[in-house]
Design a protein around this motif. Structure first.
Motif, PDB file in Angstrom:
ATOM      1  N   HIS A 126      36.964  47.814  35.982  1.00  9.97           N
ATOM      2  CA  HIS A 126      36.422  46.939  37.020  1.00  9.97           C
ATOM      3  C   HIS A 126      37.170  45.605  37.083  1.00  9.97           C
ATOM      4  N   GLN A 127      37.685  45.163  35.937  1.00  6.39           N
ATOM      5  CA  GLN A 127      38.392  43.883  35.900  1.00  6.39           C
ATOM      6  C   GLN A 127      39.631  43.871  36.786  1.00  6.39           C
ATOM      7  N   SER A 130      38.779  42.455  40.179  1.00  7.64           N
ATOM      8  CA  SER A 130      38.021  41.204  40.215  1.00  7.64           C
ATOM      9  C   SER A 130      38.602  40.191  41.206  1.00  7.64           C
ATOM     10  N   PHE A 134      36.662  38.806  44.388  1.00  8.72           N
ATOM     11  CA  PHE A 134      36.341  37.383  44.482  1.00  8.72           C
ATOM     12  C   PHE A 134      36.767  36.821  45.843  1.00  8.72           C
ATOM     13  N   PRO A 152      29.778  44.082  44.351  1.00 11.17           N
ATOM     14  CA  PRO A 152      30.910  44.835  43.776  1.00 11.17           C
ATOM     15  C   PRO A 152      30.520  46.193  43.205  1.00 11.17           C
ATOM     16  N   ASP A 215      26.604  42.601  31.493  1.00  8.80           N
ATOM     17  CA  ASP A 215      27.856  42.176  32.120  1.00  8.80           C
ATOM     18  C   ASP A 215      28.002  40.665  32.049  1.00  8.80           C
ATOM     19  N   TRP A 218      32.005  39.484  35.369  1.00  7.13           N
ATOM     20  CA  TRP A 218      31.871  39.187  36.793  1.00  7.13           C
ATOM     21  C   TRP A 218      30.911  38.028  37.075  1.00  7.13           C
ATOM     22  N   ILE A 221      32.498  34.704  36.944  1.00  9.38           N
ATOM     23  CA  ILE A 221      33.349  34.382  38.083  1.00  9.38           C
ATOM     24  C   ILE A 221      32.529  34.080  39.332  1.00  9.38           C
TER      25      ILE A 221
END
Length: 282
Positions: A126-127, A130, A134, A152, A215, A218, A221
């Motif tokens: 998933h990173q 990101s 974003f 997301p 989590d 995310w 961020i």
């Protein structure tokens, strides 16, 4: 006694070795959690001792847990986590179940290609996404809102894969009979397929809730407002650059955050195992 039964039965030494390996592996996994619970009961002076004992010489649990609940709004953080996890899980099931039904029971051009893309989605961390997520959140104007924490994860490749595998174990005759009764494809999904795949739904729910409850990447961020922070981001308030980490309350807060997940898993472990193994055979 049948030949298959006698063949599958392990000899006593092999059974003892298997259980010993399982116990050792389980102990290694449990050590960090036991250590966390132990540190949540200790005063600062005992936390950094060279020798380790689970029960503290001076019980400091009341102070640590009181500080964890009052120094930062931990109940608010846990409430945020509950709201976000419920929203994500609800939207994921709404999206994944029809997609999985289409891949499992409908025949159309490009079905195998779409399923291949689902498998590719399982491989992507998933990173990796990101930054574009974003930017998309910024353009939509939803950063620093609950929507930023939810959008997301609307499509879950793992959820589609798990539901598809379980739906494929349901006989096609059930679907044909439902169509003869006049049910639409959407009605078949929600009235026939999803109820029959309840173990898979429960297994996926556990995976989804645990993943998004824990989590940190995310939310770090996507949100800045303290009133929107989920538990992992909120308990970082115990991290102080000047005074150092307040480990006792930090471990107490971490224990309180992990406890609901542990209770939920123990309550649903039967359906969890059935949901994971149900799609393994057809």
């Amino acid at each position: 006694m049948s030949a298959s039964t006698s063949t599958n039965r392990l000899s006593p030494p092999a059974a003892i070795l298997r259980h010993a390996v399982l116990l050792a592996t389980g102990a290694l996994i449990l050590v960090p959690f036991v250590w966390m619970a132990s540190l949540s009961l200790k005063p600062p002076g005992e936390i950094f001792r060279a020798s380790f004992s689970f029960w503290p010489a001076q019980f400091y649990g009341v102070e640590n847990y009181t500080k964890a609940l009052t120094e930062v709004p931990l109940p608010r953080y846990m409430g945020n986590g509950l709201v976000v996890c419920v929203l994500i899980l609800g939207v994921q099931i709404l999206v994944c179940a029809p997609c999985a039904y289409a891949l499992a029971k409908l025949h159309f051009l490009g079905r195998d290609l779409l399923f291949g893309l689902v498998l590719v989605g399982l491989l992507l961390p998933h990173q990796v996404l990101s930054l574009p997520l974003f930017i998309l959140g910024y353009q939509l104007g939803i950063l620093n809102t609950y929507a930023a924490l939810v959008f997301p994860y609307v499509v879950s490749p793992f959820g589609i894969f798990l539901f598809r595998q379980f739906f494929k174990t349901i006989p096609d005759d059930v679907v044909h009979a439902a169509r003869l009764d006049g049910l639409s494809e959407i009605a078949i999904v929600w009235k026939i397929m999803v109820p029959m795949a309840l173990p898979a739904v429960i297994a996926f729910s556990i995976f989804s809730v645990v993943s998004h409850w824990n989590d940190l990447f995310w939310p770090l961020i996507a949100v800045r407002d303290q009133s929107l922070m989920p538990p992992p981001l909120g308990i970082m308030a115990f991290k102080n650059e000047e005074a150092g980490n307040d480990y006792g309350p930090l471990m107490a807060a971490s224990t309180l955050v992990v406890l609901p997940l542990l209770i939920a898993f123990l309550a649903a472990q039967k359906w969890f195992v059935e949901g994971l193994t149900g799609g393994a055979v057809k």
